[in-house]
Design an enzyme around this catalytic site. Structure first.
Site, PDB file in Angstrom:
ATOM      1  N   CYS A  30     -17.773 -19.147 -86.037  1.00 36.92           N
ATOM      2  CA  CYS A  30     -17.996 -18.686 -84.715  1.00 36.92           C
ATOM      3  C   CYS A  30     -19.743 -19.504 -84.392  1.00 36.92           C
ATOM      4  CB  CYS A  30     -17.897 -17.623 -84.606  1.00 36.92           C
ATOM      5  SG  CYS A  30     -18.790 -17.146 -82.960  1.00 36.92           S
ATOM      6  N   CYS A  33     -21.698 -17.330 -82.624  1.00 35.31           N
ATOM      7  CA  CYS A  33     -22.433 -16.338 -83.721  1.00 35.31           C
ATOM      8  C   CYS A  33     -23.730 -17.078 -84.369  1.00 35.31           C
ATOM      9  CB  CYS A  33     -21.586 -15.731 -84.574  1.00 35.31           C
ATOM     10  SG  CYS A  33     -19.690 -15.335 -83.428  1.00 35.31           S
TER      11      CYS A  33
END
Length: 105
Positions: A30, A33
């Site tokens: 991600c 993230c």
């Protein structure tokens, strides 16, 4: 660095903590993230002794992500007394996360 929490340690580290716990639900693949990770590391140092900053890899630890309805990552939840008291979905500035912790110190 933020404390790595698993499904096996979640109860002890997060739900039974006597301090507020900020939990970053993330995954290695991600992109957003990876933007939140250094912020969590900074907060870990700044709130040492006052709050716990933790992270849960949702790919290998799905139980609590599912329990708390984490559908998008990054999702950051703040727990106090075993209950969710704050939620932030998506990337936010460091100040946003700090305010969410400060509200429960």
């Amino acid at each position: 660095m933020a404390l790595e929490v698993t499904d096996a340690t979640f109860n002890e580290v997060v739900l039974q903590s006597d301090k507020p716990v900020m939990v970053d639900f993330w995954a290695a693949w991600c992109g957003p993230c990876r933007m939140v990770a250094p912020i969590m590391d900074q907060l870990t140092a700044e709130y040492e002794g006052k709050a716990t900053i933790a992270k849960v890899d949702v790919d290998s630890n799905q139980e609590f992500a599912a329990k708390y309805g984490v559908r998008n990552i990054p999702t950051v939840l703040v727990f106090k007394g075993g209950e969710v008291v704050e939620k932030q979905v998506g990337v936010a500035p460091k100040a946003t996360y700090a305010q969410k912790i400060d509200a429960h110190l």
